[in-house]
Design a protein around this motif. Structure first.
Motif, PDB file in Angstrom:
ATOM      1  N   VAL A  55     -10.818   6.230 -23.001  1.00 33.66           N
ATOM      2  CA  VAL A  55     -10.285   6.765 -21.754  1.00 33.66           C
ATOM      3  C   VAL A  55      -8.906   7.323 -22.084  1.00 33.66           C
ATOM      4  CG1 VAL A  55      -9.571   6.271 -19.402  1.00 33.66           C
ATOM      5  CG2 VAL A  55     -11.587   5.128 -20.360  1.00 33.66           C
ATOM      6  N   THR A  56      -8.754   8.624 -21.952  1.00 38.37           N
ATOM      7  CA  THR A  56      -7.512   9.255 -22.379  1.00 38.37           C
ATOM      8  C   THR A  56      -6.358   8.926 -21.446  1.00 38.37           C
ATOM      9  OG1 THR A  56      -7.936  11.293 -21.129  1.00 38.37           O
ATOM     10  CG2 THR A  56      -8.789  11.173 -23.396  1.00 38.37           C
ATOM     11  N   GLU A  57      -5.164   9.063 -21.978  1.00 37.71           N
ATOM     12  CA  GLU A  57      -3.942   8.876 -21.203  1.00 37.71           C
ATOM     13  C   GLU A  57      -3.250  10.214 -21.007  1.00 37.71           C
ATOM     14  OE1 GLU A  57      -1.738   5.794 -23.264  1.00 37.71           O
ATOM     15  OE2 GLU A  57      -3.645   4.831 -23.717  1.00 37.71           O
ATOM     16  N   PRO A  58      -2.556  10.405 -19.888  1.00 40.34           N
ATOM     17  CA  PRO A  58      -1.888  11.679 -19.630  1.00 40.34           C
ATOM     18  C   PRO A  58      -0.852  12.014 -20.703  1.00 40.34           C
ATOM     19  CG  PRO A  58      -1.969  10.321 -17.643  1.00 40.34           C
ATOM     20  CD  PRO A  58      -2.395   9.447 -18.779  1.00 40.34           C
ATOM     21  N   HIS A  59      -0.687  13.309 -20.926  1.00 37.07           N
ATOM     22  CA  HIS A  59       0.352  13.847 -21.815  1.00 37.07           C
ATOM     23  C   HIS A  59       0.180  13.368 -23.249  1.00 37.07           C
ATOM     24  CE1 HIS A  59       2.061  15.133 -18.058  1.00 37.07           C
ATOM     25  NE2 HIS A  59       2.182  13.888 -17.647  1.00 37.07           N
ATOM     26  N   THR A  60      -1.079  13.350 -23.712  1.00 29.75           N
ATOM     27  CA  THR A  60      -1.374  13.039 -25.103  1.00 29.75           C
ATOM     28  C   THR A  60      -1.968  14.282 -25.765  1.00 29.75           C
ATOM     29  OG1 THR A  60      -3.508  12.101 -24.385  1.00 29.75           O
ATOM     30  CG2 THR A  60      -1.693  10.567 -24.799  1.00 29.75           C
ATOM     31  N   ASP A  61      -1.578  14.527 -27.034  1.00 29.36           N
ATOM     32  CA  ASP A  61      -2.023  15.755 -27.682  1.00 29.36           C
ATOM     33  C   ASP A  61      -1.679  15.707 -29.166  1.00 29.36           C
ATOM     34  OD1 ASP A  61      -3.103  18.280 -27.985  1.00 29.36           O
ATOM     35  OD2 ASP A  61      -1.436  19.344 -27.058  1.00 29.36           O
ATOM     36  N   PHE A  70      -7.119  21.603 -20.496  1.00 28.24           N
ATOM     37  CA  PHE A  70      -6.743  21.135 -21.837  1.00 28.24           C
ATOM     38  C   PHE A  70      -7.315  19.770 -22.217  1.00 28.24           C
ATOM     39  CE2 PHE A  70      -2.627  23.646 -20.950  1.00 28.24           C
ATOM     40  CZ  PHE A  70      -3.267  24.861 -21.191  1.00 28.24           C
ATOM     41  N   ASP A  71      -8.004  19.063 -21.312  1.00 29.27           N
ATOM     42  CA  ASP A  71      -8.719  17.849 -21.722  1.00 29.27           C
ATOM     43  C   ASP A  71      -9.626  18.207 -22.896  1.00 29.27           C
ATOM     44  OD1 ASP A  71      -7.574  16.367 -19.710  1.00 29.27           O
ATOM     45  OD2 ASP A  71      -9.366  16.282 -18.449  1.00 29.27           O
ATOM     46  N   GLN A  72      -9.655  17.347 -23.944  1.00 35.36           N
ATOM     47  CA  GLN A  72     -10.393  17.708 -25.156  1.00 35.36           C
ATOM     48  C   GLN A  72     -10.905  16.472 -25.888  1.00 35.36           C
ATOM     49  OE1 GLN A  72      -7.162  18.803 -28.373  1.00 35.36           O
ATOM     50  NE2 GLN A  72      -6.403  19.396 -26.348  1.00 35.36           N
ATOM     51  N   GLU A  79     -12.548  21.959 -25.537  1.00 28.54           N
ATOM     52  CA  GLU A  79     -11.374  21.802 -24.671  1.00 28.54           C
ATOM     53  C   GLU A  79     -11.627  22.471 -23.327  1.00 28.54           C
ATOM     54  OE1 GLU A  79      -6.904  23.663 -24.777  1.00 28.54           O
ATOM     55  OE2 GLU A  79      -7.530  22.432 -26.498  1.00 28.54           O
ATOM     56  N   ASN A  80     -11.332  21.763 -22.277  1.00 29.10           N
ATOM     57  CA  ASN A  80     -11.532  22.290 -20.938  1.00 29.10           C
ATOM     58  C   ASN A  80     -10.461  23.323 -20.587  1.00 29.10           C
ATOM     59  OD1 ASN A  80     -12.835  22.301 -18.358  1.00 29.10           O
ATOM     60  ND2 ASN A  80     -11.097  21.175 -17.541  1.00 29.10           N
ATOM     61  N   GLU A  81     -10.877  24.413 -19.970  1.00 27.79           N
ATOM     62  CA  GLU A  81      -9.921  25.419 -19.499  1.00 27.79           C
ATOM     63  C   GLU A  81      -9.910  25.475 -17.977  1.00 27.79           C
ATOM     64  OE1 GLU A  81      -6.990  28.327 -19.484  1.00 27.79           O
ATOM     65  OE2 GLU A  81      -7.673  27.004 -21.080  1.00 27.79           O
ATOM     66  N   TYR A 140     -11.303  11.779 -31.975  1.00 32.92           N
ATOM     67  CA  TYR A 140     -10.121  11.712 -31.115  1.00 32.92           C
ATOM     68  C   TYR A 140     -10.464  12.265 -29.740  1.00 32.92           C
ATOM     69  CZ  TYR A 140      -8.964  16.638 -30.539  1.00 32.92           C
ATOM     70  OH  TYR A 140      -8.978  17.950 -30.132  1.00 32.92           O
ATOM     71  N   ALA A 141      -9.634  11.956 -28.776  1.00 37.42           N
ATOM     72  CA  ALA A 141      -9.714  12.548 -27.438  1.00 37.42           C
ATOM     73  C   ALA A 141      -8.321  12.487 -26.830  1.00 37.42           C
ATOM     74  CB  ALA A 141     -10.715  11.808 -26.555  1.00 37.42           C
ATOM     75  N   CYS A 142      -7.966  13.481 -26.025  1.00 39.25           N
ATOM     76  CA  CYS A 142      -6.628  13.474 -25.436  1.00 39.25           C
ATOM     77  C   CYS A 142      -6.572  14.358 -24.190  1.00 39.25           C
ATOM     78  CB  CYS A 142      -5.574  13.913 -26.449  1.00 39.25           C
ATOM     79  SG  CYS A 142      -5.763  15.593 -27.063  1.00 39.25           S
ATOM     80  N   SER A 143      -5.495  14.185 -23.429  1.00 37.30           N
ATOM     81  CA  SER A 143      -5.257  14.935 -22.191  1.00 37.30           C
ATOM     82  C   SER A 143      -3.816  15.418 -22.178  1.00 37.30           C
ATOM     83  CB  SER A 143      -5.524  14.048 -20.968  1.00 37.30           C
ATOM     84  OG  SER A 143      -6.882  13.732 -20.842  1.00 37.30           O
ATOM     85  N   PRO A 144      -3.554  16.649 -22.627  1.00 35.75           N
ATOM     86  CA  PRO A 144      -2.184  17.145 -22.695  1.00 35.75           C
ATOM     87  C   PRO A 144      -1.457  17.220 -21.349  1.00 35.75           C
ATOM     88  CG  PRO A 144      -3.596  18.417 -24.139  1.00 35.75           C
ATOM     89  CD  PRO A 144      -4.495  17.535 -23.311  1.00 35.75           C
ATOM     90  N   GLU A 145      -2.199  17.409 -20.261  1.00 33.51           N
ATOM     91  CA  GLU A 145      -1.545  17.472 -18.952  1.00 33.51           C
ATOM     92  C   GLU A 145      -1.679  16.116 -18.250  1.00 33.51           C
ATOM     93  OE1 GLU A 145      -2.795  20.987 -16.816  1.00 33.51           O
ATOM     94  OE2 GLU A 145      -1.359  22.183 -17.973  1.00 33.51           O
TER      95      GLU A 145
END
Length: 203
Positions: free
Chosen positions: A27-33, A73-75, A93-95, A168-173
């Motif tokens: 489960v991703t956390e916000p602002h990770t990239d 940007f979820d990826q 990656e989601n746009e 890996y998985a992350c959520s830049p926003e």
């Protein structure tokens, strides 16, 4: 050979993850990239990465990813993370509600680049294959786990004797989503030796 995810090691483990022999849930956390410098001029190095280690110079690693993207940007995908300035990732990656970006980022000596192609959204699953031949690497993707398509061929300039690779998985926003990884397998190298133009002779 099926991969036992319980033997893989975290770099920056997420707060919420489940690791079973044949299934990993992040489960991703916000602002990770993961990104270094180029174009955007920022440095992000906080995405969770789960990897195995090998000295083998010829292999392929396959994994199926499933995801429920929520924001731009979820990826999620595959990664070879050596250190903060040398790594490869290939992911979906989601746009927006119209497209996702199927892409690969290669980071050498602290500078990232990104190659991508647009695919129609929504997409909820994708297979990835990561292959090594010596100091060179190939990332591929597949919608069905059978027919793979080349995403990127690249070279890494600083390779330790043992490399680490995995998922890996992350959520830049400001987002969080669930990514599930299954069907992980380590095989002989599926990226065959080049049989076309001969290499240049040494000068």
């Amino acid at each position: 050979m099926k991969t036992d995810a319980r033997k893989m090691v975290w770099t920056r483990p997420p707060q919420n993850a489940v690791v079973e022999a044949d299934r990993v849930e992040i489960v991703t956390e916000p602002h990770t990239d993961l990104w270094q410098r180029t174009y955007y001029h920022f440095r992000n190095d906080n995405a969770p990465v789960l990897q195995m280690e090998t000295e083998e110079e010829y292999f392929s690693f396959v994994v199926r990813t499933q995801f429920a993207f929520r924001r731009r940007f979820d990826q999620a995908g595959i990664v070879m993370y050596l250190d903060s300035e040398n790594w490869i990732k290939a992911s979906l990656e989601n746009e927006d509600d119209k497209i996702c970006r199927l892409g690969a980022v290669v980071t050498n000596l602290g500078y990232s680049d990104w190659s991508s192609t647009d695919v129609d959204a929504p997409v909820s699953s994708m297979w990835f294959r990561f292959s090594r031949r010596g100091d060179d690497f190939c990332a591929e993707s597949s919608a069905d786990g059978i027919q793979f398509h080349q995403m990127r061929i690249c070279h890494m300039f600083r390779l330790p004797k043992k490399i680490r690779f995995g998922i890996y998985a992350c959520s830049p926003e400001d987002s969080s989503f669930r990514a599930v990884f299954t069907d992980m397998e380590l095989t002989e190298c599926k990226w065959k030796a080049h049989d076309g133009q001969a290499p240049d002779e040494d000068a």
